[in-house]
Scaffold this motif. Sequence first.
Motif, mmCIF file in Angstrom:
data_model
loop_
_atom_site.group_PDB
_atom_site.id
_atom_site.type_symbol
_atom_site.label_atom_id
_atom_site.label_comp_id
_atom_site.label_asym_id
_atom_site.label_seq_id
_atom_site.Cartn_x
_atom_site.Cartn_y
_atom_site.Cartn_z
ATOM 1 N N TYR A 92 18.117 19.287 35.239
ATOM 2 C CA TYR A 92 19.419 19.868 34.910
ATOM 3 C C TYR A 92 20.370 19.790 36.112
ATOM 4 N N PHE A 93 19.839 20.098 37.298
ATOM 5 C CA PHE A 93 20.701 20.140 38.488
ATOM 6 C C PHE A 93 20.757 18.804 39.242
ATOM 7 N N HIS A 94 19.994 17.823 38.784
ATOM 8 C CA HIS A 94 19.927 16.538 39.486
ATOM 9 C C HIS A 94 21.274 15.800 39.401
ATOM 10 N N ASP A 95 21.740 15.363 40.546
ATOM 11 C CA ASP A 95 22.977 14.580 40.605
ATOM 12 C C ASP A 95 22.601 13.100 40.492
ATOM 13 N N LYS A 96 22.707 12.565 39.290
ATOM 14 C CA LYS A 96 22.293 11.177 39.055
ATOM 15 C C LYS A 96 23.189 10.190 39.790
ATOM 16 N N ALA A 97 24.418 10.607 40.014
ATOM 17 C CA ALA A 97 25.362 9.690 40.690
ATOM 18 C C ALA A 97 24.937 9.430 42.124
ATOM 19 N N THR A 98 24.490 10.474 42.812
ATOM 20 C CA THR A 98 24.103 10.322 44.222
ATOM 21 C C THR A 98 22.609 10.139 44.380
ATOM 22 N N GLY A 99 21.859 10.484 43.337
ATOM 23 C CA GLY A 99 20.399 10.408 43.427
ATOM 24 C C GLY A 99 19.794 11.528 44.244
ATOM 25 N N HIS A 100 20.613 12.515 44.591
ATOM 26 C CA HIS A 100 20.120 13.637 45.411
ATOM 27 C C HIS A 100 19.136 14.483 44.619
ATOM 28 N N GLN A 101 17.962 14.673 45.182
ATOM 29 C CA GLN A 101 16.944 15.484 44.519
ATOM 30 C C GLN A 101 17.237 16.969 44.741
ATOM 31 N N HIS A 102 17.090 17.738 43.699
ATOM 32 C CA HIS A 102 17.413 19.169 43.774
ATOM 33 C C HIS A 102 16.135 19.996 43.941
ATOM 34 N N GLN A 103 16.142 20.874 44.933
ATOM 35 C CA GLN A 103 15.023 21.800 45.132
ATOM 36 C C GLN A 103 15.396 23.101 44.429
ATOM 37 N N TRP A 104 14.744 23.385 43.285
ATOM 38 C CA TRP A 104 15.117 24.556 42.480
ATOM 39 C C TRP A 104 14.533 25.843 43.060
ATOM 40 N N VAL A 105 13.226 25.842 43.364
ATOM 41 C CA VAL A 105 12.536 27.020 43.912
ATOM 42 C C VAL A 105 11.856 26.611 45.212
ATOM 43 N N ASN A 106 11.966 27.468 46.229
ATOM 44 C CA ASN A 106 11.362 27.143 47.526
ATOM 45 C C ASN A 106 9.928 27.633 47.673
ATOM 46 N N TYR A 107 9.603 28.770 47.048
ATOM 47 C CA TYR A 107 8.264 29.350 47.202
ATOM 48 C C TYR A 107 7.745 29.798 45.832
ATOM 49 N N PHE A 108 6.595 29.275 45.463
ATOM 50 C CA PHE A 108 5.915 29.739 44.259
ATOM 51 C C PHE A 108 4.729 30.609 44.672
ATOM 52 N N LEU A 109 4.671 31.818 44.119
ATOM 53 C CA LEU A 109 3.559 32.730 44.376
ATOM 54 C C LEU A 109 2.792 32.929 43.078
ATOM 55 N N HIS A 110 1.494 32.649 43.097
ATOM 56 C CA HIS A 110 0.663 32.790 41.906
ATOM 57 C C HIS A 110 -0.450 33.806 42.160
ATOM 58 N N MET A 111 -0.487 34.827 41.314
ATOM 59 C CA MET A 111 -1.460 35.905 41.458
ATOM 60 C C MET A 111 -2.771 35.531 40.780
ATOM 61 N N GLY A 112 -3.872 35.888 41.431
ATOM 62 C CA GLY A 112 -5.181 35.614 40.849
ATOM 63 C C GLY A 112 -5.433 36.478 39.628
ATOM 64 N N HIS A 113 -6.395 36.042 38.823
ATOM 65 C CA HIS A 113 -6.733 36.750 37.590
ATOM 66 C C HIS A 113 -7.674 37.924 37.846
ATOM 67 N N LEU A 114 -7.717 38.813 36.872
ATOM 68 C CA LEU A 114 -8.744 39.837 36.800
ATOM 69 C C LEU A 114 -9.689 39.408 35.690
ATOM 70 N N SER A 115 -10.983 39.384 35.972
ATOM 71 C CA SER A 115 -11.923 38.886 34.972
ATOM 72 C C SER A 115 -12.984 39.921 34.647
ATOM 73 N N ILE A 116 -13.555 39.764 33.447
ATOM 74 C CA ILE A 116 -14.666 40.591 32.986
ATOM 75 C C ILE A 116 -15.819 39.652 32.679
ATOM 76 N N GLN A 117 -16.928 39.856 33.373
ATOM 77 C CA GLN A 117 -18.118 39.037 33.153
ATOM 78 C C GLN A 117 -17.781 37.552 33.232
ATOM 79 N N GLY A 118 -16.883 37.205 34.148
ATOM 80 C CA GLY A 118 -16.565 35.805 34.400
ATOM 81 C C GLY A 118 -15.497 35.218 33.514
ATOM 82 N N ALA A 119 -15.078 35.934 32.451
ATOM 83 C CA ALA A 119 -14.062 35.410 31.545
ATOM 84 C C ALA A 119 -12.736 36.112 31.802
#
Length: 798
Positions: free
Chosen positions: A411-438
């Motif tokens: 969506y934010f990519h400038d096709k005319a210049t070919g400039h790549q857009h960095q949308w998000v700088n840091y992704f944080l992913h939280m680990g799961h909570l599991s019961i008996q491995g599931a």
Amino acid sequence: MASQRRQQPPWDPPTSTSSANNSSPPLRIYNSLTREKNDFTPIYNNHVTWYACGPTVYDDSHLGHARNYVTTDIIRRMLQDYFKYDVRFVMNITDVDDKIIVRARQNHFLRQFKSAHPSIDESVVQETRKAVEEYISQNLKKISPTSNNIRGDIQKVEAADASNPVQPRAGVSLEDHAKLLMRVKTVVSAADALDYATSAEPLTPDEFYAMTDDVLSPYLAAHGDTSTFAHDHSPFKTLTTHFEDRFFRDLDDLNVRRPDVITRVTEYVPQIVDFVEKIEDKTYAYATKPDKEGSRSVYFDISTFEKGGNAYARLEPWNRNDQALVADGEGSLSKNTGEKRSDADFALWKSSKEGEPKWHSDRWGPGRPGWHIECSVMASDVLGPKIDIHSGGIDLAFPHHDNEIAQSEAYFHDKATGHQHQWVNYFLHMGHLSIQGAKMSKSLKNFTTIRTSLERGDWTPRSLRTVFLLGPWRDGIEITDDLVKEGQAWESKVTNFFIKAVDRVRNPSGTSSPPDTSALDKAKSDFDDALRDSFDTPKAMQVISNHITDLNSQMKSLSDSTLIESAKWITEMVQMFGLTSGTDSIGWEGMDIPEFSKPWVYALSSMRDTIRREARAKPFNPTSISGQLEAAPDAAPTKGAEPFKKALEDARSDVELLIKDSKPAKDFLDLADRIRDKDLWDLDVYLEDPDDPSRPAVARPLTAELRTQREEKEARAAAKAAEKEKKEKLAREKEAAEREKAKVKPEEMYRTKEWSEWDADGVPTKDKEGNEVSKSKIKTLKKGWEVQKKLRERLGVN
């Protein structure tokens, strides 16, 4: 809850893009986008923009959700309260997707059915039998849908799979195993309800429906008229509004801060349409051929996107061809029926099928948003084209977040210049909570809801948060007995320390030297290092624990100011972690006795301190106690304080009676123990006697842990007493047997038919046939004779 949607960034971005936090060393955060720890540099000085994927609201939130949202809250608090960033936190609510559509339709038709059938008659039984048969044919292929013994057939055919709740058969995943268990449980419950329905003691309608809802609701929805749902969205709104409200109340109960901005998909459909149109205009998306209603779906074109110099699946490139994950994210649209140019392409806009809600679009006809596009549109609308942090559970990394990145950068990519857009700088992913491995899952029903867990007392908001803090935020957590005990031990240690510190405030030791902050400064430095190392809360929690250990080891010699300075810092840090609400005083909730009880508890505790001190004095003078007893509080007891007032009066009468009768010190010490172990214990107050006998006892609330400790102590004492009684009984029985045996004189003990002649002491010399007894045998017999003689002498038998 009113919408808080914004159409622009929540502040005017500063012109400078350098970080205002020039701390050394820098804060480093593990970034899923780079798969390594990166220095944290916000886009706009000290301002941090953060978008978090919120819940899909079709059921109550479970402990797995708590893991995500509580952990997110902990990191947010560290950024805001510790590192002093100005965080703008946005969370979305997914209030339309496949799961919501299915659940809303099921609930709608089930409500209609129950309303039409308030009693369980034959028509209900027949309809439920059809529902069971259909559920079996779709979910338990090995069972005959028309079986007359469903429970028996399940036990026979599925026993190898379902009998073990932990370990599935070889080649079956834990999640597939959990699905099987859930389906078996669902069918067995419905089959049991049908058996009861025709028995002599049938179920009530509420009981019957509770046991059959899970088979009836999908059956009724599959055979009901769904044509009205296209434009009547009320069944979906009813479901999502209800569970969104419950979700935020759950977060409140867990002391999770509410978002600054809440966005909902259904409030963003026009913006989503505009967003998808622009992606299509840039040729990064394509529309399918119209269906019979003239509606078209729109897919993201991964191949064209990559040919434009962009990268796809930046978070988890190794999963880009995992069709199971793609199907989980796309549902039925993941299947390539000839509409998709590639199996990996994903839907941005879906042509709605019968029974689904529809929204208007000029370009593609009626339809509804794809799952991934919603977050791109809402995050960009509120926070702008560049975002500092995007977070969610680790299961969202692919395909959800990878697809978000692709469509946003397209969506934010400038096709005319070919400039790549960095949308998000840091992704944080939280680990799961599991019961008996599931992994916990609503669809698997292998979860405990947050509210049920709190209501039952399985967890408290603090105990759950403590367990999450003890594990790395991006790692999975499996609840085990050892982990629960570790959390309880940490909480108990901090509580005990706070109680000692508060007691020093209330009863100063008299030392007024300036605080020695060397140990505290070291703890602060270590704590800071831990948090700067990608929010290493396990290490930070250990720093607090170690500092308390050091302080406890020096408690007798520790100055009041040194102790109180450390207690204030620890209080600030546990508040920062969200383990307690903000307070100006030392400590946290649950460590103090009720305010209304304090005048009487403190007076009773002081009287007990006097009794113990004087009873241990040499020589003991009972009358010395009477002159040191404080006057009882003269204020009238407030509501709830009457039992405490009575306990004080009763104990005071008892001590005066002991003084009057000049009882020995032991009786006074027994009374002191009774006040602690009975009078106040029964009022949920515990008096803790300090190691330093010159210090007063500390009054604290009676906790489950203290009760458990006492029960275990009493159990050990009871076991010890029982063992002692057993030994004493054996000893008595042994003595009784010896006394019975000692009644026989040694001279008479061998006078039996076994022998025919004896010597002067009664020792046999010939056997009954008249044969001489051997010398070795006589030697043995004489030993027995000596033993009998000594036994009688030991017992004093003449």
